[in-house]
Motif scaffolding. Structure first.
Motif, mmCIF file in Angstrom:
data_model
loop_
_atom_site.group_PDB
_atom_site.id
_atom_site.type_symbol
_atom_site.label_atom_id
_atom_site.label_comp_id
_atom_site.label_asym_id
_atom_site.label_seq_id
_atom_site.Cartn_x
_atom_site.Cartn_y
_atom_site.Cartn_z
ATOM 1 N N UNK A 286 14.100 31.851 3.786
ATOM 2 C CA UNK A 286 14.527 30.609 3.129
ATOM 3 C C UNK A 286 14.727 30.725 1.530
ATOM 4 N N UNK A 287 13.923 31.526 1.071
ATOM 5 C CA UNK A 287 14.072 31.492 -0.529
ATOM 6 C C UNK A 287 15.245 32.424 -0.899
ATOM 7 N N UNK A 288 15.356 33.505 -0.092
ATOM 8 C CA UNK A 288 16.471 34.314 -0.406
ATOM 9 C C UNK A 288 17.131 34.794 0.793
ATOM 10 N N UNK A 289 17.962 34.248 1.507
ATOM 11 C CA UNK A 289 18.640 34.567 2.851
ATOM 12 C C UNK A 289 19.564 35.882 2.561
ATOM 13 N N UNK A 290 19.843 36.269 1.219
ATOM 14 C CA UNK A 290 20.660 37.331 1.027
ATOM 15 C C UNK A 290 19.731 38.570 1.134
ATOM 16 N N UNK A 291 18.705 38.365 1.192
ATOM 17 C CA UNK A 291 17.776 39.436 1.359
ATOM 18 C C UNK A 291 17.298 39.691 2.528
ATOM 19 N N UNK A 292 17.800 39.027 3.643
ATOM 20 C CA UNK A 292 17.636 39.293 5.072
ATOM 21 C C UNK A 292 18.911 39.018 5.906
ATOM 22 N N UNK B 85 0.734 -1.053 0.026
ATOM 23 C CA UNK B 85 0.071 0.052 0.174
ATOM 24 C C UNK B 85 0.978 1.302 -0.090
ATOM 25 N N UNK B 86 0.602 2.183 -0.716
ATOM 26 C CA UNK B 86 1.354 3.406 -1.002
ATOM 27 C C UNK B 86 1.295 4.287 0.470
ATOM 28 N N UNK B 87 2.567 4.757 0.822
ATOM 29 C CA UNK B 87 2.434 5.674 2.055
ATOM 30 C C UNK B 87 1.912 6.939 2.072
ATOM 31 N N UNK B 88 1.231 7.591 2.821
ATOM 32 C CA UNK B 88 0.665 8.690 2.982
ATOM 33 C C UNK B 88 1.608 9.912 2.693
ATOM 34 N N UNK B 89 1.106 10.703 1.481
ATOM 35 C CA UNK B 89 1.828 12.078 1.384
ATOM 36 C C UNK B 89 1.409 12.874 2.333
ATOM 37 N N UNK B 90 2.397 13.537 2.892
ATOM 38 C CA UNK B 90 2.364 14.880 3.831
ATOM 39 C C UNK B 90 1.735 15.801 3.262
ATOM 40 N N UNK B 91 0.946 16.648 4.105
ATOM 41 C CA UNK B 91 0.002 17.701 3.717
ATOM 42 C C UNK B 91 1.151 18.852 3.467
ATOM 43 N N UNK B 92 2.059 18.877 4.045
ATOM 44 C CA UNK B 92 3.202 19.928 4.131
ATOM 45 C C UNK B 92 4.247 19.450 3.329
ATOM 46 N N UNK B 93 4.702 20.631 2.338
ATOM 47 C CA UNK B 93 6.223 20.506 1.596
ATOM 48 C C UNK B 93 7.166 20.698 2.452
ATOM 49 N N UNK B 94 8.454 20.119 2.164
ATOM 50 C CA UNK B 94 9.551 20.407 2.401
ATOM 51 C C UNK B 94 9.898 21.342 1.585
ATOM 52 N N UNK B 95 10.930 22.368 1.643
ATOM 53 C CA UNK B 95 11.186 23.329 0.549
ATOM 54 C C UNK B 95 12.768 23.596 0.583
ATOM 55 N N UNK B 96 13.642 23.670 -0.722
ATOM 56 C CA UNK B 96 14.792 23.962 -0.322
ATOM 57 C C UNK B 96 15.257 24.978 -1.371
ATOM 58 N N UNK B 97 16.042 25.799 -1.210
ATOM 59 C CA UNK B 97 16.708 26.943 -2.179
ATOM 60 C C UNK B 97 18.137 26.515 -2.335
ATOM 61 N N UNK B 98 18.421 26.575 -3.713
ATOM 62 C CA UNK B 98 19.711 26.187 -4.128
ATOM 63 C C UNK B 98 20.416 27.470 -4.880
ATOM 64 N N UNK B 99 21.632 27.234 -4.904
ATOM 65 C CA UNK B 99 22.382 28.247 -5.666
ATOM 66 C C UNK B 99 23.648 27.884 -6.294
ATOM 67 N N UNK B 100 23.992 28.701 -7.220
ATOM 68 C CA UNK B 100 25.022 28.405 -8.369
ATOM 69 C C UNK B 100 25.385 29.559 -9.025
ATOM 70 N N UNK B 101 26.585 30.017 -8.873
ATOM 71 C CA UNK B 101 27.011 31.165 -9.856
ATOM 72 C C UNK B 101 28.618 30.989 -10.485
ATOM 73 N N UNK B 102 28.575 31.203 -11.630
ATOM 74 C CA UNK B 102 29.959 31.049 -12.394
ATOM 75 C C UNK B 102 30.597 32.223 -11.806
ATOM 76 N N UNK C 249 27.533 38.135 -1.503
ATOM 77 C CA UNK C 249 27.829 37.824 -3.004
ATOM 78 C C UNK C 249 26.858 37.055 -3.598
ATOM 79 N N UNK C 250 25.646 36.746 -2.835
ATOM 80 C CA UNK C 250 24.623 35.877 -3.786
ATOM 81 C C UNK C 250 23.479 36.758 -4.102
ATOM 82 N N UNK C 251 23.058 36.546 -5.369
ATOM 83 C CA UNK C 251 22.128 37.014 -5.986
ATOM 84 C C UNK C 251 20.934 36.448 -6.127
ATOM 85 N N UNK C 252 19.831 37.077 -6.368
ATOM 86 C CA UNK C 252 18.544 36.380 -6.664
ATOM 87 C C UNK C 252 18.697 35.662 -7.959
ATOM 88 N N UNK C 253 19.491 36.052 -9.000
ATOM 89 C CA UNK C 253 19.655 35.461 -10.191
ATOM 90 C C UNK C 253 20.383 34.157 -10.060
#
Length: 369
Positions: A54-60, A1-18, A71-75
């Motif tokens: 969490x989405x943009x720590x550089x703004x806070x 039987x499929x396990x129950x999907x949580x009603x709450x999402x986990x969320x992650x922001x990632x970054x990369x910049x050449x 040095x982190x930018x939204x882009x």
């Protein structure tokens, strides 16, 4: 039987910049999130709510001590919604800018899914790319800043100090978008610590997930405060980070070190120093204080909060309020200023962003679509 999907999402922001000498995506911050919809509306799953810091720590920057955030930018940032079962197993990790089927079903594969989403979007939208996508370094020492390979940061406490009040002037940052990925994150115009993620292809996301996720209704107008009176019990659900493990670490089973939790809490009187970003004459100051029955841990930022009294009404199938009423999301754990006496129980206090302002952000997001 499929396990129950949580009603709450986990969320992650990632970054990369050449521009900063990075060759691969690295985790930036983790938190919780949820889907929302307005009055008398069906869930479209086109928007998800998360904490802005969490989405943009550089703004806070006043929330975080890491100097390299300058040095982190939204882009540079990408945003991933994670659908998990209640035991923490990943069902699907979905980059919000993804078009078409894809995503990752193992935590270790999320960076590759980001690479794939970026590549497919560039191919599809080549004619929409700006003429210049390379941003010069902000300073001559940028490549010596240690940003490449720097440790990921978890959501931190909200520092409750009048000297750290934000103003609208602090929020006039240049609008920057990832190449071919316009306006995937919308920040609150009044500066509240809440952001709306715009999912580019919700139909493909649901098809890849193989199930329709939960969406919280907000039965409130833009003029009213959604939070009940002090003393009322509420419940928040979210993804906490396992003790002793960093947000980027995987456990022995290859899963992110997260576990689903539910916390009961009580609405408290608002501390005077929390009245920021809004006028005192408004119906709601935007922020409310809660006291949890347990310590609030890393990862719960962005967790949906519902009134406990509406939980029991789920048994009444014909009741108008059969679903729990979203009254807001958790902004973060309180940390008093040094002028307050230290208290080991302070970790049980948190800040709630009222659903009134989440709804206003949802309406603003739609108007920009």
């Amino acid at each position: 039987m499929a396990k129950q999907l949580a009603s709450v999402l986990s969320y992650a922001s990632w970054f990369r910049s050449a521009r900063l000498g990075m060759s691969s995506f690295e985790l930036l911050a983790r938190g919780s999130g949820c889907f929302v919809h307005g009055d008398s509306e069906g869930a479209s799953f086109a928007h998800a709510v998360v904490s802005a810091h969490v989405a943009a720590p550089q703004r806070f920057r006043h929330y975080f001590p890491q100097g390299w955030l300058q040095y982190v930018r939204d882009i540079d940032c990408r945003h991933v919604l994670e659908f998990r079962t209640l035991d923490g197993a990943l069902r699907l990790a979905w980059p919000v800018h993804r078009i078409g089927p894809g995503g990752a079903t193992l935590d270790r594969d999320v960076p590759a899914a980001l690479e794939d989403a970026d590549a497919s979007l560039r191919i599809r939208n080549t004619h929409l790319l700006p003429s210049s996508t390379c941003v010069p370094a902000t300073s001559a020492g940028a490549h010596q800043s240690g940003i490449a390979g720097a440790p990921s940061i978890a959501p931190v406490e909200v520092l409750v100090m009048a000297t750290h009040q934000r103003t609208s002037a602090d929020l006039q940052l240049p609008r920057e978008h990832a190449p071919g990925d316009p306006s995937m994150v919308v920040f609150h115009p009044a500066g509240h610590d809440v952001a709306m993620l715009r999912i580019r292809d919700p139909q493909a996301m649901i098809a890849s997930l193989g199930a329709e996720p939960h969406s919280y209704g907000m039965r409130i107008s833009t003029e009213q405060c959604a939070s009940p009176a002090p003393g009322v019990q509420v419940q928040l659900s979210g993804w906490e980070q396992s003790q002793g493990q960093g947000p980027e670490e995987l456990d022995a089973f290859g899963k992110a070190a997260l576990y689903y939790t539910e916390r009961r809490a009580v609405l408290c009187d608002l501390h005077p120093s929390l009245r920021i970003s809004t006028h005192l004459g408004e119906a709601c100051a935007g922020r409310h204080m809660i006291e949890s029955n347990e310590r609030l841990e890393w990862g719960l930022c962005g967790a949906p909060v519902v009134e406990v009294s509406t939980l029991s009404s789920k048994a009444a199938a014909n009741a108008e309020d059969a679903d729990p009423r979203l009254i807001g999301i958790l902004e973060g754990r309180c940390k008093w200023s040094s002028s307050h006496k230290a208290d080991t129980d302070l970790g049980r206090f948190g800040i709630l962003i009222c659903a009134r302002h989440i709804r206003a952000l949802l309406l603003a997001t739609r108007s920009r679509a």
